[in-house]
Design a protein around this motif. Structure first.
Motif, mmCIF file in Angstrom:
data_model
loop_
_atom_site.group_PDB
_atom_site.id
_atom_site.type_symbol
_atom_site.label_atom_id
_atom_site.label_comp_id
_atom_site.label_asym_id
_atom_site.label_seq_id
_atom_site.Cartn_x
_atom_site.Cartn_y
_atom_site.Cartn_z
ATOM 1 N N GLU A 43 0.852 -1.196 0.000
ATOM 2 C CA GLU A 43 0.000 0.000 0.000
ATOM 3 C C GLU A 43 0.889 1.247 0.000
ATOM 4 O O GLU A 43 1.865 1.325 0.753
ATOM 5 C CB GLU A 43 -0.892 0.006 1.237
ATOM 6 C CG GLU A 43 -1.703 1.289 1.414
ATOM 7 C CD GLU A 43 -2.326 1.386 2.778
ATOM 8 O OE1 GLU A 43 -2.399 2.508 3.324
ATOM 9 O OE2 GLU A 43 -2.747 0.345 3.314
ATOM 10 N N TYR A 44 0.554 2.213 -0.844
ATOM 11 C CA TYR A 44 1.273 3.494 -0.838
ATOM 12 C C TYR A 44 0.290 4.596 -1.209
ATOM 13 O O TYR A 44 -0.855 4.322 -1.576
ATOM 14 C CB TYR A 44 2.463 3.464 -1.794
ATOM 15 C CG TYR A 44 2.125 3.445 -3.266
ATOM 16 C CD1 TYR A 44 2.274 4.586 -4.057
ATOM 17 C CD2 TYR A 44 1.662 2.286 -3.886
ATOM 18 C CE1 TYR A 44 1.973 4.570 -5.409
ATOM 19 C CE2 TYR A 44 1.358 2.255 -5.234
ATOM 20 C CZ TYR A 44 1.515 3.408 -5.989
ATOM 21 O OH TYR A 44 1.204 3.397 -7.323
ATOM 22 N N LYS A 45 0.714 5.842 -1.085
ATOM 23 C CA LYS A 45 -0.204 6.961 -1.300
ATOM 24 C C LYS A 45 0.156 7.758 -2.543
ATOM 25 O O LYS A 45 1.324 8.006 -2.834
ATOM 26 C CB LYS A 45 -0.216 7.879 -0.075
ATOM 27 C CG LYS A 45 -0.912 7.265 1.128
ATOM 28 C CD LYS A 45 -1.106 8.263 2.247
ATOM 29 C CE LYS A 45 -1.903 7.640 3.400
ATOM 30 N NZ LYS A 45 -2.109 8.610 4.499
ATOM 31 N N LYS A 50 -5.052 6.208 -1.121
ATOM 32 C CA LYS A 50 -4.354 4.930 -1.013
ATOM 33 C C LYS A 50 -4.373 4.187 -2.341
ATOM 34 O O LYS A 50 -5.411 4.098 -2.988
ATOM 35 C CB LYS A 50 -5.012 4.053 0.055
ATOM 36 C CG LYS A 50 -4.821 4.540 1.482
ATOM 37 C CD LYS A 50 -5.458 3.583 2.467
ATOM 38 C CE LYS A 50 -5.279 4.051 3.895
ATOM 39 N NZ LYS A 50 -5.920 3.128 4.860
ATOM 40 N N PHE A 52 -2.645 0.483 -4.280
ATOM 41 C CA PHE A 52 -2.036 -0.803 -3.976
ATOM 42 C C PHE A 52 -1.345 -1.345 -5.217
ATOM 43 O O PHE A 52 -1.849 -1.191 -6.337
ATOM 44 C CB PHE A 52 -3.085 -1.805 -3.494
ATOM 45 C CG PHE A 52 -3.715 -1.435 -2.189
ATOM 46 C CD1 PHE A 52 -3.240 -1.959 -0.996
ATOM 47 C CD2 PHE A 52 -4.775 -0.543 -2.154
ATOM 48 C CE1 PHE A 52 -3.825 -1.623 0.204
ATOM 49 C CE2 PHE A 52 -5.367 -0.199 -0.941
ATOM 50 C CZ PHE A 52 -4.886 -0.728 0.237
ATOM 51 N N LYS A 126 11.561 2.014 2.515
ATOM 52 C CA LYS A 126 10.704 1.631 3.622
ATOM 53 C C LYS A 126 11.094 0.216 4.049
ATOM 54 O O LYS A 126 11.463 -0.614 3.207
ATOM 55 C CB LYS A 126 9.232 1.667 3.227
ATOM 56 C CG LYS A 126 8.710 3.049 2.871
ATOM 57 C CD LYS A 126 8.596 3.928 4.106
ATOM 58 C CE LYS A 126 8.007 5.282 3.755
ATOM 59 N NZ LYS A 126 7.905 6.153 4.950
ATOM 60 N N LYS A 153 3.030 -4.068 8.214
ATOM 61 C CA LYS A 153 2.483 -2.725 8.065
ATOM 62 C C LYS A 153 2.601 -2.260 6.618
ATOM 63 O O LYS A 153 3.700 -2.160 6.075
ATOM 64 C CB LYS A 153 3.209 -1.743 8.988
ATOM 65 C CG LYS A 153 2.621 -0.328 8.955
ATOM 66 C CD LYS A 153 3.340 0.593 9.912
ATOM 67 C CE LYS A 153 2.733 1.995 9.865
ATOM 68 N NZ LYS A 153 3.426 2.928 10.780
ATOM 69 N N ASN A 154 1.452 -2.015 5.992
ATOM 70 C CA ASN A 154 1.371 -1.516 4.610
ATOM 71 C C ASN A 154 1.921 -2.498 3.576
ATOM 72 O O ASN A 154 2.084 -2.131 2.406
ATOM 73 C CB ASN A 154 2.102 -0.169 4.451
ATOM 74 C CG ASN A 154 1.488 0.929 5.298
ATOM 75 O OD1 ASN A 154 0.283 0.921 5.532
ATOM 76 N ND2 ASN A 154 2.300 1.848 5.771
ATOM 77 N N SER A 323 -5.858 -3.027 5.171
ATOM 78 C CA SER A 323 -4.949 -2.613 4.090
ATOM 79 C C SER A 323 -5.260 -3.359 2.793
ATOM 80 O O SER A 323 -4.363 -3.713 2.042
ATOM 81 C CB SER A 323 -3.495 -2.855 4.504
ATOM 82 O OG SER A 323 -3.169 -2.137 5.661
#
Length: 416
Positions: A43-45, A50, A52, A126, A153-154, A323
């Motif tokens: 997941e990223y923005k 959001k 994916f 990340k 996470k994400n 997510s």
């Protein structure tokens, strides 16, 4: 045509072959072998929204120089796989008593990679990690054919078709193997009149053949908001939970939702919607969201709560995953999938969805809008086309070879 190419690409991804990797010590002796398929979901923005992305560990991934066989008590074996523009996956091993394990899984991904993360609002590296991923007995290879999902996470990492072994002594896989729980869990179904399935055990010597649970009945559910129907969903639901039992074995709880015994509720606003389904002691909440810039709705999260059998270590069970990016379609259209879809809620909980058709927002009365087929259905349609085209090509080759051979045989005769 574009959708057909995407479907073909997805089919190739589905048929992704496993990749093999080795780690050697300074003398050239192999200490780690890993043959596996790895799928990633991140997941990223993009501009506050959001997004994916889903991708596989490519077959041209390489073993990083940081990989090591370890040195006695000073360091442990580690397998580091590099791929793409700065991405890597690390499997850090350790041993205890008569077992070895992937003590920590570490995934580094680079949001500056515009190929995988187009228009990302954030750049740079990340890092996410997860403890205690895989465990096997020393002197055995770890084998897991079914998918093993790791939620971080994400990011989600899914292993499948795995054969792996660390602390090798003879440079090759051991003959004996340790099977993963995902392959070993067996279930026993109840009589057809009882919707709930009994739990099974992990056999000590291997899985026992059992009958497959029946597919759930498709239910019709809706949520009404201030402006009329805002959620319209047809689907069959099956909850799959693996859990530790008091006797240290693993159990499997399979629950088919029975529509006429299921109550539904929910709420809607301009950018989100909730569908709450309750059957007996089990509740499932679907959280849908709106991507305003793309004018698409999607399933963002699923929460599950239920009461497991008394044999479970912890009978009260809760899990959630917020997510997701599933069941996606354009606003005003409906998402439809005849194939079974598996929604990963947690490491222990899987929600299987059958014959789903769902629409969120801009619903005309109680009727679905134009259909957007899921990728699985498109792939199922594509496979016969590909096979048919291959057979047609084979027939053509045989025909051409026959004509050429016939022409040459005629050329061998002389006129008298």
């Amino acid at each position: 045509m574009a959708r057909g190419l995407l479907a073909a690409a997805a089919l190739l991804g589905f048929l992704q072959a496993s990749s093999s990797f080795e780690v050697k010590d300074s003398s050239g002796k192999v200490c780690i072998i890993a043959d596996l398929t790895v799928a990633f979901s991140v997941e990223y923005k993009v501009g506050g929204q959001k997004e994916f992305v889903h991708f596989f560990l490519p077959q041209n991934a390489s073993v990083d120089s940081q990989s090591s066989c370890g040195k006695d008590n000073a360091s442990h074996p580690v397998l580091v796989l590099d791929f793409g523009a700065g991405h890597s996956l690390s499997l850090n091993f350790s041993e205890s008593a008569d077992k070895y394990q992937v003590e920590e899984l570490v995934f580094h991904y680079n949001l500056s990679d515009a190929t995988l993360f187009p228009n990302s609002s954030t750049v740079g590296m990340k890092t996410v990690s997860h403890k205690s991923v895989i465990q096997a007995h020393m002197g055995t290879k770890y084998r897991c054919i079914n998918s093993k999902h790791i939620n971080m996470k994400n990011a989600n990492v899914t292993f499948s078709n795995v054969t792996l072994e660390a602390y090798l002594t003879n440079g090759t896989f051991s003959v004996n193997k340790t099977e993963c729980a995902e392959d070993m869990v067996s279930t026993t179904t109840m009589a057809p009149t009882t919707p709930k399935q009994t739990t099974g055990q992990v056999p000590t010597a291997g899985p026992t053949p059992t009958s497959s649970p029946q597919n759930p009945t498709v239910g019709k559910y809706n949520v009404t908001g201030p402006n009329g129907t805002c959620v319209l969903a047809y689907m069959g639901l099956q909850l799959n939970i693996t859990y530790p039992k008091k006797d240290e074995k693993m159990g499997l709880e399979l629950l088919n939702f029975v529509p006429h015994n299921t109550t539904s509720s929910g709420r809607c606003d301009n950018s989100s919607a909730l569908l709450n389904l309750t059957f007996e002691k089990t509740r499932v909440i679907f959280q849908f969201a709106l991507n305003a810039s793309a004018e698409k709705f999607f399933l963002q999260g699923v929460s599950v709560s239920t009461t497991l059998p008394s044999e479970a270590k912890n009978p009260k069970f809760e899990a959630s995953n917020n997510s997701m990016s599933e069941l996606r379609a354009s606003v005003g259209n409906s998402y439809k999938c005849s194939s079974e879809e598996n929604l990963q809620v947690s490491d222990q909980a899987l929600l299987n969805v059958f014959n789903v058709q769902v629409q969120i927002f801009k619903i005309d009365g109680d009727k679905f809008g134009p259909v957007e087929e899921c990728q699985l259905d498109e792939n199922n349609m594509l496979i016969p086309i590909i096979v048919g085209a291959a057979l047609a090509g084979l027939v053509l080759i045989v025909l051409i070879a026959y004509l050429i051979g016939r022409k040459r045989s005629h050329a061998g005769y002389q006129t008298i």
